[in-house]
Design a protein around this motif. Structure first.
Motif, PDB file in Angstrom:
ATOM      1  N   SER A  17       5.403 -36.014 -17.762  1.00  0.00           N
ATOM      2  CA  SER A  17       3.728 -36.151 -17.715  1.00  0.00           C
ATOM      3  C   SER A  17       3.086 -35.280 -18.521  1.00  0.00           C
ATOM      4  N   SER A  18       2.204 -36.030 -19.858  1.00  0.00           N
ATOM      5  CA  SER A  18       1.314 -35.151 -20.603  1.00  0.00           C
ATOM      6  C   SER A  18       0.601 -34.961 -19.941  1.00  0.00           C
ATOM      7  N   GLU A  19       0.138 -35.590 -18.672  1.00  0.00           N
ATOM      8  CA  GLU A  19      -0.957 -34.611 -17.833  1.00  0.00           C
ATOM      9  C   GLU A  19      -0.836 -33.276 -17.322  1.00  0.00           C
ATOM     10  N   ILE A  62       1.522 -31.291 -18.749  1.00  0.00           N
ATOM     11  CA  ILE A  62       1.382 -30.621 -19.766  1.00  0.00           C
ATOM     12  C   ILE A  62      -0.232 -30.276 -20.032  1.00  0.00           C
TER      13      ILE A  62
END
Length: 334
Positions: A289-291, A293
């Motif tokens: 999940s880039s969210e 990060i």
């Protein structure tokens, strides 16, 4: 019941045969007010259930009259129904799928608002605890409750921020929860009892409950009440556990909550530096999940601004590549 009341009821019963619906509603409402003087509060749940069941099978005129009775009984007798609030709301909520006609559904929303006039904390607690605020009725009911108790400005602010739309959408529900909690905190409507009732959700097998409760706690971390009410230690532990959750939104909210410690209890940041930095730096390596990060980066920015370089150096090797990357990105901590 005294003779005067009995005689009044007899006269009103005759008026119920009037062909004019408006006259019938007036007579029915007057009858409800007379009955309310003798209404046994212990029978509140049975009355509400019978009334709503009747609305399903009655003619439109009789269904409207039943709705008026429900509103009047709650208005006149609701003060004695505190222990019945969760059960009454459950009964109302369970009838929502079958009561589709707009004016009749409005009776249900108004019933919740009237009950909140008597027992605001209990109603809000029940709405938050049991109904997740992910469906239109519970959202509409809460909006009506806030408006009814005189928080028009806050309701307007929630609308302007599209809070209700965010709550309804599973993809943005967590952001809606954070906005809602911010407003409830500002209004003094978040109580220790509400917090306590939500804590079991964080370990629920249902992802919706974990998302809602973790987002709720994440926003609460920005307010001093968690520390003042002795919840801070347990909530920090919860957020650490949720940082490992299989749901990425839950992990994201856990990171946000840890970063919000800077606002809710800034004096605790240095004491919890090992705890905070370990979790947030690990979250930078979230491969799913880039969210998560991005949220961890924001949280680290807040935490690092509260710490001095010597505080960080005493806990981590200066060669730690992740930490050096963060320090380069955000600049020296002062």
């Amino acid at each position: 019941m005294n003779l005067g009341s009995a005689e009044e009821l007899r006269c009103l019963r005759e008026a119920l045969t009037a062909p004019d619906p408006e006259a019938l509603f007036q007579a029915s409402s007057k009858m409800a007010r007379v009955v309310s003087e003798y209404f046994p509060s212990g029978q509140a749940t049975d009355f509400i259930k019978a009334t709503l069941d009747g609305m399903l099978s009655a003619s439109p005129t009789c269904a409207t009259a039943a709705g008026l009775w429900m509103k009047i009984i709650l208005k006149e007798c609701g003060d004695a129904m505190l222990d019945k609030v969760p059960d009454i709301l459950d009964i109302i909520y369970s009838h929502m799928p079958t009561i589709q006609e707009g004016s009749l559904r409005q009776f249900l929303v108004e019933a919740v608002s009237i009950l909140a006039h008597h027992h605001l904390e209990a109603v809000i607690s029940s709405l938050l605890r049991k109904h997740l605020l992910m469906d239109r009725f519970s959202i509409e009911a809460l909006e009506s409750v806030l408006f009814k108790v005189g928080n028009e400005r806050l309701v307007r602010a929630l609308r302007e921020q599209r809070t209700w739309s965010l709550l309804e959408n599973p993809k943005t529900h967590h952001e809606g929860v954070c906005l809602l909690v911010r407003v409830l905190l500002r209004s003094g409507l978040v109580t220790p009892e509400i917090i306590q009732s939500l804590l079991p959700w964080v370990n629920s097998p249902t992802e919706n409950r974990r998302v809602t409760s973790t987002a709720f706690l994440a926003q609460l971390m920005s307010d001093p009440m968690l520390r003042e009410k002795k919840f801070l230690k347990s909530v920090l532990h919860i957020l650490e556990e949720r940082s490992h959750d299989r749901n990425s939104i839950v992990r994201q909210m856990a990171a946000r909550g840890l970063g919000n410690l800077v606002y809710g209890a800034p004096e605790k940041v240095k004491k919890q530096k090992l705890f905070l930095l370990d979790i947030l730096i690990r979250a930078l390596n979230d491969t799913f999940s880039s969210e998560v990060i991005g949220e961890s980066m924001k949280a680290l920015a807040k935490v690092l601004k509260e710490l001095k370089e010597k505080d960080i150096g005493s806990s981590f090797r200066a060669t730690d590549p992740d930490l050096l990357c963060i320090l380069r990105h955000f600049g020296p901590c002062t």
